[in-house]
Design a protein around this motif. Structure first.
Motif, PDB file in Angstrom:
ATOM      1  N   LYS A 304     -38.779   5.871 -56.651  1.00 30.15           N
ATOM      2  CA  LYS A 304     -39.550   4.759 -57.215  1.00 30.15           C
ATOM      3  C   LYS A 304     -39.483   3.544 -56.293  1.00 30.15           C
ATOM      4  N   GLU A 305     -38.296   3.290 -55.749  1.00 30.93           N
ATOM      5  CA  GLU A 305     -38.111   2.047 -54.995  1.00 30.93           C
ATOM      6  C   GLU A 305     -38.680   2.116 -53.583  1.00 30.93           C
ATOM      7  N   HIS A 306     -38.423   3.239 -52.887  1.00 31.96           N
ATOM      8  CA  HIS A 306     -38.794   3.286 -51.458  1.00 31.96           C
ATOM      9  C   HIS A 306     -39.905   4.275 -51.132  1.00 31.96           C
ATOM     10  N   LYS A 307     -40.276   5.080 -52.104  1.00 33.88           N
ATOM     11  CA  LYS A 307     -41.373   6.047 -51.944  1.00 33.88           C
ATOM     12  C   LYS A 307     -41.266   6.964 -50.721  1.00 33.88           C
ATOM     13  N   PRO A 308     -40.123   7.607 -50.495  1.00 35.52           N
ATOM     14  CA  PRO A 308     -40.117   8.613 -49.420  1.00 35.52           C
ATOM     15  C   PRO A 308     -40.894   9.836 -49.892  1.00 35.52           C
ATOM     16  N   SER A 309     -41.354  10.678 -48.952  1.00 30.62           N
ATOM     17  CA  SER A 309     -41.965  11.934 -49.396  1.00 30.62           C
ATOM     18  C   SER A 309     -40.818  12.858 -49.790  1.00 30.62           C
ATOM     19  N   SER A 310     -41.135  13.941 -50.535  1.00 34.34           N
ATOM     20  CA  SER A 310     -40.020  14.778 -50.982  1.00 34.34           C
ATOM     21  C   SER A 310     -39.316  15.465 -49.810  1.00 34.34           C
ATOM     22  N   ILE A 311     -40.073  15.751 -48.731  1.00 31.88           N
ATOM     23  CA  ILE A 311     -39.427  16.385 -47.569  1.00 31.88           C
ATOM     24  C   ILE A 311     -38.512  15.378 -46.862  1.00 31.88           C
ATOM     25  N   GLN A 312     -38.961  14.118 -46.800  1.00 23.31           N
ATOM     26  CA  GLN A 312     -38.101  13.095 -46.180  1.00 23.31           C
ATOM     27  C   GLN A 312     -36.803  12.950 -46.978  1.00 23.31           C
ATOM     28  N   MET A 313     -36.949  12.970 -48.301  1.00 27.90           N
ATOM     29  CA  MET A 313     -35.751  12.871 -49.154  1.00 27.90           C
ATOM     30  C   MET A 313     -34.834  14.068 -48.918  1.00 27.90           C
ATOM     31  N   MET A 314     -35.442  15.248 -48.849  1.00 26.80           N
ATOM     32  CA  MET A 314     -34.651  16.468 -48.655  1.00 26.80           C
ATOM     33  C   MET A 314     -33.872  16.389 -47.343  1.00 26.80           C
ATOM     34  N   CYS A 315     -34.565  15.927 -46.295  1.00 25.58           N
ATOM     35  CA  CYS A 315     -33.935  15.851 -44.985  1.00 25.58           C
ATOM     36  C   CYS A 315     -32.792  14.825 -45.002  1.00 25.58           C
ATOM     37  N   GLY A 316     -33.055  13.656 -45.586  1.00 24.08           N
ATOM     38  CA  GLY A 316     -32.041  12.592 -45.621  1.00 24.08           C
ATOM     39  C   GLY A 316     -30.809  13.005 -46.413  1.00 24.08           C
ATOM     40  N   VAL A 317     -31.034  13.545 -47.604  1.00 25.18           N
ATOM     41  CA  VAL A 317     -29.897  13.912 -48.465  1.00 25.18           C
ATOM     42  C   VAL A 317     -29.070  15.013 -47.802  1.00 25.18           C
ATOM     43  N   ASN A 318     -29.757  15.995 -47.219  1.00 23.80           N
ATOM     44  CA  ASN A 318     -29.015  17.105 -46.612  1.00 23.80           C
ATOM     45  C   ASN A 318     -28.285  16.703 -45.339  1.00 23.80           C
ATOM     46  N   LEU A 319     -28.878  15.742 -44.597  1.00 21.66           N
ATOM     47  CA  LEU A 319     -28.184  15.244 -43.411  1.00 21.66           C
ATOM     48  C   LEU A 319     -26.837  14.639 -43.822  1.00 21.66           C
ATOM     49  N   MET A 320     -26.899  13.796 -44.855  1.00 19.54           N
ATOM     50  CA  MET A 320     -25.666  13.155 -45.339  1.00 19.54           C
ATOM     51  C   MET A 320     -24.675  14.203 -45.830  1.00 19.54           C
ATOM     52  N   SER A 321     -25.193  15.177 -46.570  1.00 24.01           N
ATOM     53  CA  SER A 321     -24.296  16.206 -47.124  1.00 24.01           C
ATOM     54  C   SER A 321     -23.618  16.984 -45.995  1.00 24.01           C
ATOM     55  N   CYS A 322     -24.375  17.249 -44.902  1.00 24.54           N
ATOM     56  CA  CYS A 322     -23.779  17.968 -43.774  1.00 24.54           C
ATOM     57  C   CYS A 322     -22.629  17.154 -43.189  1.00 24.54           C
ATOM     58  N   LEU A 323     -22.851  15.833 -43.045  1.00 23.57           N
ATOM     59  CA  LEU A 323     -21.797  14.986 -42.469  1.00 23.57           C
ATOM     60  C   LEU A 323     -20.541  15.008 -43.338  1.00 23.57           C
ATOM     61  N   PHE A 324     -20.746  14.817 -44.655  1.00 28.68           N
ATOM     62  CA  PHE A 324     -19.586  14.759 -45.554  1.00 28.68           C
ATOM     63  C   PHE A 324     -18.837  16.091 -45.598  1.00 28.68           C
ATOM     64  N   THR A 325     -19.594  17.170 -45.796  1.00 26.22           N
ATOM     65  CA  THR A 325     -18.894  18.453 -45.966  1.00 26.22           C
ATOM     66  C   THR A 325     -18.236  18.903 -44.660  1.00 26.22           C
ATOM     67  N   SER A 326     -18.900  18.623 -43.509  1.00 26.05           N
ATOM     68  CA  SER A 326     -18.272  19.099 -42.270  1.00 26.05           C
ATOM     69  C   SER A 326     -16.989  18.316 -41.989  1.00 26.05           C
ATOM     70  N   ALA A 327     -16.979  16.995 -42.307  1.00 26.05           N
ATOM     71  CA  ALA A 327     -15.739  16.221 -42.102  1.00 26.05           C
ATOM     72  C   ALA A 327     -14.617  16.826 -42.940  1.00 26.05           C
ATOM     73  N   SER A 328     -14.952  17.130 -44.181  1.00 25.50           N
ATOM     74  CA  SER A 328     -13.938  17.669 -45.080  1.00 25.50           C
ATOM     75  C   SER A 328     -13.480  19.069 -44.642  1.00 25.50           C
ATOM     76  N   LEU A 329     -14.434  19.871 -44.156  1.00 28.52           N
ATOM     77  CA  LEU A 329     -14.083  21.233 -43.711  1.00 28.52           C
ATOM     78  C   LEU A 329     -13.186  21.210 -42.476  1.00 28.52           C
ATOM     79  N   VAL A 330     -13.521  20.313 -41.526  1.00 23.84           N
ATOM     80  CA  VAL A 330     -12.712  20.234 -40.305  1.00 23.84           C
ATOM     81  C   VAL A 330     -11.284  19.832 -40.693  1.00 23.84           C
ATOM     82  N   GLN A 331     -11.205  18.836 -41.598  1.00 15.68           N
ATOM     83  CA  GLN A 331      -9.886  18.334 -41.978  1.00 15.68           C
ATOM     84  C   GLN A 331      -9.021  19.380 -42.671  1.00 15.68           C
ATOM     85  N   GLN A 332      -9.663  20.179 -43.515  1.00 13.48           N
ATOM     86  CA  GLN A 332      -8.874  21.142 -44.292  1.00 13.48           C
ATOM     87  C   GLN A 332      -8.795  22.529 -43.658  1.00 13.48           C
TER      88      GLN A 332
END
Ligand SMILES: Nc1ncnc2c1ncn2[C@@H]1O[C@H](COP(=O)(O)OS(=O)(=O)O)[C@@H](OP(=O)(O)O)[C@H]1O
Length: 441
Positions: A304-332
């Motif tokens: 509603k606020e920024h009007k990304p397309s759904s693919i842009q949202m998918m790419c952004g959310v998954n990019l962040m998720s990759c960063l978070f999960t890979s940091a956690s995986l490397v650590q553990q």
């Protein structure tokens, strides 16, 4: 900071990341020495380690954003600030600022209001069918990976690292959406990248909780717990975006949940497999419901606020998720464990890949549905989806469906019918009121 803001900022961010990393390692090692990692509560430790892993990405990013905002670094010209501009304004363009990003996309919004009832119905059917097919396959594979025993001839073992599964799903979804964005023309992206991190964390944690929960409760019990998730989604909508719901929306949400519960209990599905529900299982399911309801509401607020397309949202959310999960995986040490597991069991690679493909396909429909119809309709579709897949298996394999099960199906469909009916009535009343006030002017 004035003389060479880039170098100081860079040093501060690296220092924060390094300090958090060292702190997390010390804490996890100390905890592992003191507490038994094999007991039933071991998931609490894994949860803490996961959060610590996420913090090693989150804290440096926080420092970066905080200082850049304070010194307005993202408004400086030059290509060395491109990444910063992307994080803070959603675009690498020099002219954009954060307020701009909130208003720019209005023209490209999928304006559902202006669509006819027929167009809306087609669009809804498309989303429903897409979600049905991709998540039907996903559900089967998810249960298989977490409950199946893999054997390499002499050793039988089960895969235990939920975080790795989440990572594989996210990286494939990121690659799918990234390639699509590169190959197609899209409107300028205006969602500050950091805003995706909140729904990314909640999404990965909700997935983590549901994979972990399967270690304590049976798959049908998990499905049963999820059947009422439309209610937490509505409550979270009030918190996240101050959403207002009509009485009929609350009433039909309760009816859907009651109907689904009756159906699942009456379909005999919960009698299959291990039916023990432990406190750990119940806590993990609660965690799942809270994180999951936050995710869809936050995404809807971003649409509603920024009007990304759904693919842009998918790419952004998954990019962040990759960063978070890979940091956690490397650590553990999760990467090492998972890759050596995969090398012993090639079938596991195939299972992982298929789950990731069905998950990425499903995400295409998830983001399209949330952007067009909002989080509550999306949740209803996902809830009904689970019921339909069980109903399908009852019909195909001639499982017995009790009177309560049939009544449950009836109640769910009645609730959906009532919801659509009252939504139409409500819209009609609004249009009539608008006509009356227009004729007065
Ligand atoms: N809002 C939103 N955004 C992105 N991804 C989402 C969202 N909601 C659900 N999902 C992903 O869909 C997969 C199924 O989720 P659920 O098990 O919660 O759905 S269901 O209601 O039980 O059908 C699950 O995929 P995996 O994480 O890959 O297993 C969820 O993460």
């Amino acid at each position: 900071m004035q003389k060479c803001p880039g170098a100081t900022l860079f040093a501060l961010v690296i220092a924060t990341g390094f300090a958090t990393w060292v702190f997390s390692l010390i804490i996890s090692h100390a905890v592992r020495l003191i507490i038994d990692e094999e007991g039933e509560a071991s998931w609490i430790l894994r949860f803490i380690f996961t959060i610590l892993g996420y913090a090693t990405v989150f804290l440096p990013c926080y420092v970066l954003i905080h200082l850049s905002r304070r010194h307005n670094l993202h408004t400086l010209g030059g290509c060395q600030w491109r990444l910063l501009r992307l994080i803070l304004t959603g675009t690498t363009l020099e002219t954009a600022d954060e307020t701009d990003s909130k208003i720019s996309g209005t023209t490209r919004a999928s304006n559902l209001e202006s669509k006819t009832l027929y167009q809306k119905a087609i669009s809804l059917t498309y989303c429903c069918v897409g979600l049905q097919i991709s998540y039907l396959l996903w559900g089967i594979l998810q249960e298989k990976i977490m409950t199946r025993e893999y054997t390499d001839g002499d050793k039988i073992e089960q895969f235990t690292d939920s975080q790795f599964l989440v990572f594989v799903n996210r990286i494939l979804a990121f690659m799918f959406s990234g390639i699509y964005l590169l190959l197609t023309h899209q409107n300028v992206h205006r969602t500050p990248l950091y805003k995706y991190s909140f729904c990314s964390v909640s999404n990965t944690l909700s997935s983590w909780c549901q994979y972990e929960a399967l270690k304590f409760v049976s798959f049908p019990t998990q499905v049963l717990a999820k059947s009422a998730k439309v209610i937490p989604v509505m409550l979270m909508g009030k918190l996240v975006s101050r959403a207002q719901y009509k009485n009929y929306e609350y009433a039909t949400a309760v009816l859907i949940s009651v109907g689904m519960t009756a159906f699942l209990l009456g379909s005999g599905g919960d009698k299959k497999g291990n039916n023990v529900t432990t406190v750990s299982g119940a806590l993990l399911l609660c965690g799942y419901l809270i994180f999951d309801s936050f995710t869809a509401n936050w995404q809807s607020a971003l649409f509603k606020e920024h009007k990304p397309s759904s693919i842009q949202m998918m790419c952004g959310v998954n990019l962040m998720s990759c960063l978070f999960t890979s940091a956690s995986l490397v650590q553990q040490g999760g990467f090492f464990y998972s890759l050596s597991f995969a090398s012993r069991h090639p079938v596991f690679i195939m299972d992982c890949l298929l789950t990731a493909i069905s998950s990425a396909l499903g995400q295409l429909f998830i983001f399209a549905t949330i952007s067009k119809f909002g989080p509550v309709v999306f949740t209803i579709i996902m809830t009904v989806r689970q019921g339909l897949s069980i109903l399908l298996s009852c019909l195909l394999y001639k499982h017995h469906l009790s009177g309560m099960g049939i009544l449950g199906v009836f109640v769910v469909f009645l609730a959906i019918f009532l919801r659509i009916y009252y939504a139409q009535q409500h819209k009609k009343r609004k249009l009539d009121a608008a006509d009356v006030s227009a004729s007065k002017v």
